[in-house]
Enzyme design. Structure first.
Site, PDB file in Angstrom:
ATOM      1  N   GLY B 155       0.829  -1.195   0.000  1.00 16.46           N
ATOM      2  CA  GLY B 155       0.000   0.000   0.000  1.00 16.46           C
ATOM      3  C   GLY B 155       0.863   1.244   0.000  1.00 16.46           C
ATOM      4  O   GLY B 155       2.011   1.221   0.461  1.00 16.46           O
ATOM      5  N   CYS B 156       0.315   2.338  -0.482  1.00 20.65           N
ATOM      6  CA  CYS B 156       1.135   3.542  -0.638  1.00 20.65           C
ATOM      7  C   CYS B 156       1.583   4.119   0.704  1.00 20.65           C
ATOM      8  O   CYS B 156       2.741   4.495   0.865  1.00 20.65           O
ATOM      9  CB  CYS B 156       0.417   4.586  -1.486  1.00 20.65           C
ATOM     10  SG  CYS B 156      -1.234   5.024  -0.934  1.00 20.65           S
ATOM     11  N   PHE B 157       0.673   4.184   1.676  1.00 21.88           N
ATOM     12  CA  PHE B 157       1.091   4.675   2.993  1.00 21.88           C
ATOM     13  C   PHE B 157       2.130   3.739   3.600  1.00 21.88           C
ATOM     14  O   PHE B 157       3.079   4.176   4.245  1.00 21.88           O
ATOM     15  CB  PHE B 157      -0.104   4.778   3.940  1.00 21.88           C
ATOM     16  CG  PHE B 157      -0.910   6.031   3.794  1.00 21.88           C
ATOM     17  CD1 PHE B 157      -0.311   7.274   3.836  1.00 21.88           C
ATOM     18  CD2 PHE B 157      -2.288   5.987   3.644  1.00 21.88           C
ATOM     19  CE1 PHE B 157      -1.056   8.448   3.729  1.00 21.88           C
ATOM     20  CE2 PHE B 157      -3.041   7.145   3.534  1.00 21.88           C
ATOM     21  CZ  PHE B 157      -2.435   8.373   3.571  1.00 21.88           C
ATOM     22  N   ALA B 158       1.923   2.425   3.385  1.00 22.25           N
ATOM     23  CA  ALA B 158       2.859   1.461   3.961  1.00 22.25           C
ATOM     24  C   ALA B 158       4.257   1.655   3.392  1.00 22.25           C
ATOM     25  O   ALA B 158       5.255   1.623   4.120  1.00 22.25           O
ATOM     26  CB  ALA B 158       2.365   0.033   3.708  1.00 22.25           C
ATOM     27  N   SER B 160       5.568   4.359   2.260  1.00 22.56           N
ATOM     28  CA  SER B 160       6.101   5.602   2.803  1.00 22.56           C
ATOM     29  C   SER B 160       6.593   5.424   4.234  1.00 22.56           C
ATOM     30  O   SER B 160       7.706   5.837   4.600  1.00 22.56           O
ATOM     31  CB  SER B 160       4.995   6.663   2.732  1.00 22.56           C
ATOM     32  OG  SER B 160       5.341   7.798   3.467  1.00 22.56           O
TER      33      SER B 160
END
Lengths: 353, 353, 353, 353
Positions: B155-158, B160
């Protein structure tokens, strides 16, 4: 062996855009970056996205390494810079591409008119170079860019409007004196230098027209439209506007249809004019096109229409002002001058969204 | 001969981003585009910037042409889509890369916890595939992506947060339970589907936190941090926020420094952890970095710091949520799985500004 | 008869915001506008939205008309301007409200520390006035603003963070040294002067942290939190960030919950602390709040939460940096000083969207 | 005693804008809020900025409390809603202001033409009310709004273009058939309902023209210009465009100057036409005006010019589409209908920046 390029004015948006493009070009390498300010630092310090891709140190104009022979020299500089040193670069064997108005007019009188309108000294400093120069909008088919020693890279508004009106001028589709170009540009067209008008809070949630008292691009546009039309003079009404986006120019080009000209003839003329031109695509008004669709690419998307109810030509021209409006056109001109395929290094879409 | 790729979910942002990347990849071609909606039309009708670059017709999932063998199949689809048909694709010889949470946990219990938090059925539909899967964040060095049959794209937040905290977790730089990730994302992370929260007027000139009651990314982040730390459990406080930009995630990662840990040790640990990782660059707090500097690239820029006055680790992680946060990571994983150089097709900077 | 106000620094955002507010105030009139630049022109030439509402000519500081007695004088000026002439204004009978750090510390040592951090001369030029001054954040209940001769209007980040952490500090809800303020501001907080960082193309589609090496607001915040906590020292980790919006500050305030403190106690403490404070509203995490909901108003919206899973306080504070963060607070302070109802002239919502 | 207002369609941007304005109006109170969706909740739950200012519960249209007599009823509703129930409201003694096209044409044939262009049933459902209706653009001086029972509030593009071209039409300053309106609107003009075109990532960094095949506002504009010109028919070329801003319309209005018309005559005609009209201000092209200068106010700023080199009239019209383009005009019309001063509740500038 790769051709070697020098970029003068490497620190501005025009320079960095060209740097990004040359990094992808298989036939040319960045040999020298020159700027007036922020010299002595790697370009990737100034533009951290380039870190590891291009870490060359930016040199001052008088650095000895900047005086070597290069195959191509780009002047991404304000007016009246390129004309001072282009001759030296030519003498060392380079071809020159200049982003300013210095070589957009191969005629000292036209130059003087242009320069006067924007408050510059009207005397061209290198008139002997003008016969060696060409106007760098290959889609117009007016000049022989491939054989020119110097190319005057066109202004961003001029690219947008000329591609929107060239077929109309060439084929007399509209009445004389009726052309209007209502042009909306993103803010990056004004360059990198901070300014009260382009300060974020002043610009966000704001749309405004500017320089209504006269704009330098008109001279450039009118000169080329006149040439296309085979006329001495070709006048347009031009309204530059700024919208709160970084990139993109959308120009609505209008003109009263000449007697008897039909919508079909208009579409046919535009289609023919740009046949085989790789960077221009014609769209129908039913297709939803915006500046986002050319962002990051060297393309111009034209929505071609004629409002038969009111008898008006209406062509909507979409470009990325930093690509087809600046560095992309410069690379395209370089390809033609150095004998590379016209689309080399420009053969990919932008990113969406 | 090029490898052949199929993209399921071609109409969304994850699909179009991958299409753009594959068009530049020398070793893989786009063989098939599949979607549920807007089928039967060229993808370039839906995304006009692709016109001429990719005009393939989007097929429905059950089209016969979509059931051929492919070398790699991307599921740019919501949760619980990939797990239904991944086995078929494997049986036809493909490697699979799934963008959803379906294969981010190679353990049914972790999957059940994740799925439960976001209101999904907690039963994994293909538990027999989990041992064949790997978590697709190569920089963590946790799984063998090259040999996996299936990769769960992170996932994108992950991405980051994990890049921002992995060295801290691995080397116990911060105290247990003190980690905080304060994450600001651009709007494209929410995908292409319109929604009241992402309607332009509701979003422009607005910054807000959301899903404060729990967010699915925490499970994914905590699972990997625990693995890095060699612990059973690793808790973080996570605050997702949306800012009025299209692309980019900036995450501020905090944690109380473990006793005796110095600023120098922190910087050393981060530098070592990411040595030779081509897409992660470490910066000093004196260098001005923003999300604009990774826009369009697969990079993560980390500003690594420790506030010795307050005893806090502070790492600021910058990615493009649609690149390193999604399609870029997918291409990087594909490269590893198919034996291409890790950076192939990702070897260029974005465009600035 | 209306009270008469003078605004020094009328040309900046702090001045124009106050002008807009005073135009709506029934008890005070704008008697004099002073600035260093763009003098001799009507303020409505500089800010055309004021045309017809306020066409007063902007005077230089030494204009005779600017030396009359006024009831209230606002210094919307940089540090170390107000302290030079505040005494004169007091001598002519005015009350003074200063936007800079000059009167935010009624203690020369605190001032020296603050000034040193931002590279200013550390000697206060009017130490004799400090006992007459108060810190202008009425919600803290620390100083007697009504009776003060001079009010130091708080910094915008300080307002945001102090309202977010005051109850936690007062009631020892969080552990010492654990407070973090992760603050996102719109660009107008940087003022009207153009700057490379706030140039539209550099800022649009960009989020970045800045001044990580130290920020002047920390001193101001820590001083007040210490006073609330009854401690000598109160340290916070502070991360200022800029987002691509014109107005708004969203601060996420964290701290490790003190042993035994429950979510209910947190909510109760915040509710009590701000009971009867007209400009602070407490929200539950289930209510979607963003900076757009306070844009144009003098309110602070607090989303109060405690993450019991990780033992963290999390308070999200939303203000309009130009209103509660600047001109709105100044008007609120003026109301208290001149005996008007606290909400006079501030009694309306902003416009949405 | 205050007059009592009902707003039908309270949940949309048109409704909330009017709510904000009525909260400031000394003579009218909000007595009833009606909507189809999100009923049963306080309006301040839907729009948290209204909390404490207006916490009325939104009622469904058939709620008994919504069927009381009111002094004024606003229909901030789509086409063909107001015409169904306006008669009932009139019968209960109300004056009616409708935001849609239902009462913009006091002639069933014009209505049918308008409705047909936008794909609606062409039969007006309340033709008997048309003689009681007026077109709600007071600056045109065409209808007697004060005595009308029903006012058709003008469309936002129509307000912008009509104010830009009314003097030209009235005084035959331009040639027949030459008028062009090139109009750029912010996104809020499309309303609150999410849509693929107005999804933030699709709209940010994008400028596009739309509905080039025909737009409903043309009928409304042409009808009024014809009336002003005393002609049966008045045709304009109209190009609607969307820019990435929330509020604001900038329209460039062009037309070929009639023989002998000078720049001075143009400016004189515009100045005269709008003399004593409180919401229209005329500017010279040397003054930099943008949509930001009318944001939040009910004003229209006109930059009036004639390009004598090309013989073109060029008038640039700036409004806030949600104020003078919608709720502001509605309040202005209400003032005229109920006998309040025309500017009551509209007598303040917006906020800048």
């Amino acid at each position: 062996m790769k051709k070697r390029a020098k970029i003068v004015g490497a620190g501005g948006y025009g320079g960095v855009g060209l740097t990004e493009l040359l990094l992808q070009h298989p036939g040319v390498e960045i040999a020298c970056l020159v700027a007036k300010d922020e010299t002595g630092r790697p370009i990737s310090d100034i533009y951290p996205h380039l870190k590891g891709w291009c870490d060359q140190v930016v040199l001052p104009p008088d650095a000895p390494e900047a005086s070597q022979p290069f195959d191509v020299v780009f002047f991404s500089t304000p007016d009246r810079v390129g004309m001072r040193t282009a001759a030296e670069e030519l003498a060392r064997g380079a071809r020159v591409i200049d982003y300013s108005g210095d070589f957009r007019f191969n005629n000292p009188a036209h130059y003087a008119d242009y320069a006067g309108r924007i408050g510059l000294d009207t005397t061209h400093l290198a008139p002997e170079l003008l016969p060696l120069s060409a106007y760098g909008l290959p889609e117009l088919g007016l000049d022989d860019i491939a054989s020119a020693k110097i190319v005057g890279n066109p202004g961003c508004f001029a690219v947008s409007v000329l591609l929107g009106l060239a077929p109309a001028a060439r084929h007399a589709l509209i009445e004389e004196g009726s052309a209007i170009a209502d042009c909306k540009t993103g803010v990056s067209g004004a360059g990198k230098k901070p300014n009260a008008s382009f300060h974020f809070p002043a610009r966000h949630e704001n749309v405004n027209a500017y320089r209504l008292t006269g704009h330098q691009h008109v001279r450039e546009i009118e000169t080329r439209l006149a040439a296309l039309a085979g006329m001495d003079d070709y006048r347009i009404t031009f309204t530059p506007q700024v919208v709160p986006a970084t990139r993109g120019i959308l120009s609505c080009c209008y003109g009263r249809l000449a007697p008897g000209v039909t919508r079909e003839q208009v579409i046919e003329a535009y289609t023919e004019f740009f046949r085989d031109r790789p960077f221009v695509k014609i769209f129908d008004i039913s297709q939803p096109i915006g500046t986002a669709h050319v962002r990051g690419s060297n393309r111009c998307y034209l929505t071609v229409d004629a409002d038969t109810r009111t008898g008006m030509l209406r062509v909507i021209s979409h470009i990325d002002n930093l690509m087809k409006g600046q560095a992309g056109s410069a690379l395209q001109n370089m390809n033609l001058m150095l004998g590379f395929p016209e689309t080399m290094g420009l053969d990919r879409p932008g990113q969406y969204p």
